[in-house]
Design a protein around this motif. Structure first.
Motif, PDB file in Angstrom:
ATOM      1  N   LYS A 141       0.850  -1.193   0.000  1.00 41.16           N
ATOM      2  CA  LYS A 141       0.000   0.000   0.000  1.00 41.16           C
ATOM      3  C   LYS A 141       0.886   1.243   0.000  1.00 41.16           C
ATOM      4  O   LYS A 141       1.611   1.502   0.952  1.00 41.16           O
ATOM      5  CB  LYS A 141      -0.913   0.005   1.229  1.00 41.16           C
ATOM      6  CG  LYS A 141      -1.799   1.238   1.342  1.00 41.16           C
ATOM      7  CD  LYS A 141      -2.724   1.141   2.556  1.00 41.16           C
ATOM      8  CE  LYS A 141      -1.965   1.154   3.865  1.00 41.16           C
ATOM      9  NZ  LYS A 141      -2.885   1.181   5.038  1.00 41.16           N
TER      10      LYS A 141
ATOM     11  N   SER B 218      -3.229   4.962  -0.060  1.00 45.10           N
ATOM     12  CA  SER B 218      -3.783   4.572   1.238  1.00 45.10           C
ATOM     13  C   SER B 218      -5.180   5.148   1.471  1.00 45.10           C
ATOM     14  O   SER B 218      -6.009   4.539   2.157  1.00 45.10           O
ATOM     15  CB  SER B 218      -2.841   4.998   2.364  1.00 45.10           C
ATOM     16  OG  SER B 218      -2.688   6.411   2.384  1.00 45.10           O
TER      17      SER B 218
ATOM     18  N   HIS C  25      -4.711  -5.707   0.634  1.00 45.60           N
ATOM     19  CA  HIS C  25      -5.439  -4.480   0.926  1.00 45.60           C
ATOM     20  C   HIS C  25      -6.703  -4.425   0.070  1.00 45.60           C
ATOM     21  O   HIS C  25      -6.657  -4.705  -1.138  1.00 45.60           O
ATOM     22  CB  HIS C  25      -4.566  -3.267   0.656  1.00 45.60           C
ATOM     23  CG  HIS C  25      -3.337  -3.218   1.508  1.00 45.60           C
ATOM     24  ND1 HIS C  25      -3.390  -3.049   2.880  1.00 45.60           N
ATOM     25  CD2 HIS C  25      -2.018  -3.338   1.187  1.00 45.60           C
ATOM     26  CE1 HIS C  25      -2.159  -3.049   3.374  1.00 45.60           C
ATOM     27  NE2 HIS C  25      -1.314  -3.237   2.364  1.00 45.60           N
TER      28      HIS C  25
END
Length: 223
Positions: free
Chosen positions: A43, A48, A60
């Protein structure tokens, strides 16, 4: 170059997300089954903000409401331009059919495979193009196209996964940009939204193509 769009007209709320999914004539379950929101184990700082959570296996997960919202925003921007000067490029094998289908339906220009240096920057190159905007499926894999678009000052819209660096991207569409079905889903949604903004499709009218039509076929599928 920044993309000047009034983003306050569209937000990432649940109600708007549900509305977009309903309007697209696809169920949320069917959309999520494409893997559109499944990111990578990495990430980056710039990505993010689009991550909703991290699974136990370390992958993620992208906030799909932001994906859908940004597809709508991108489509609104694209529809105001000269579609014949929109270039959509993918160097990924799985990106070939999605970008080609988008270009076919919207009358824009698709490029796949190796990006020849000078395509945007060298007017003497036989296949030189003068784009008004450039769309790529991965700013890392499609770096040459992104670099040349930046050099000539045209906006770059990119499908970005959780591990992408985005310093030369003007507008991010956060999504899984590696998956065959995920790329097909993103480009199907973008195509539909562009047609809606152009007035070539009504909100209660299904598109003549489904997500599967945007998928790059595997060799086994053709046998």
């Amino acid at each position: 170059m920044s993309i000047d769009i009034e983003t306050d007209e569209i937000d990432g709320s649940v109600s708007v997300t549900e509305s977009i999914i309903k309007d697209s004539h696809i169920s949320e379950k069917a959309l999520l089954s494409t893997g559109i929101r499944v990111g990578t184990l990495v990430k980056t700082k710039s990505m993010s903000q689009f991550v909703s959570r991290t699974r136990a296996d370390g992958l993620h997960i992208i906030d799909v409401s932001q994906t859908l919202t940004r597809i709508e925003i991108a489509a609104k921007f694209i529809s105001k331009l000269d579609l014949s000067r929109i270039v959509i490029y993918s160097s990924r094998e799985y990106g070939k059919t999605p970008v080609s289908k988008f270009a076919e339906i919207t009358d824009s220009i698709s490029l796949t495979g190796r990006f020849m240096p000078g395509t945007f920057t060298n007017p003497l190159y036989p296949d030189h193009l003068d784009p008004e905007a450039v769309i790529v499926t991965d700013p890392a894999m499609d770096l040459q196209a992104v670099t040349e678009a930046t050099q000539i000052g045209v906006p770059v819209l990119a499908i970005c996964d959780t591990d992408n660096l985005t310093e030369n991207v003007d507008f991010i569409i956060p999504a899984n940009n590696r998956g065959r079905k995920a790329l097909a889903a993103v480009m199907w949604l973008l195509t539909r939204s562009v047609l809606l903004n152009l007035g070539k499709l009504s909100h209660d009218q299904p598109m003549n193509f489904n997500i599967e039509d945007f998928e790059t076929k595997l060799v086994d599928d053709e046998e």
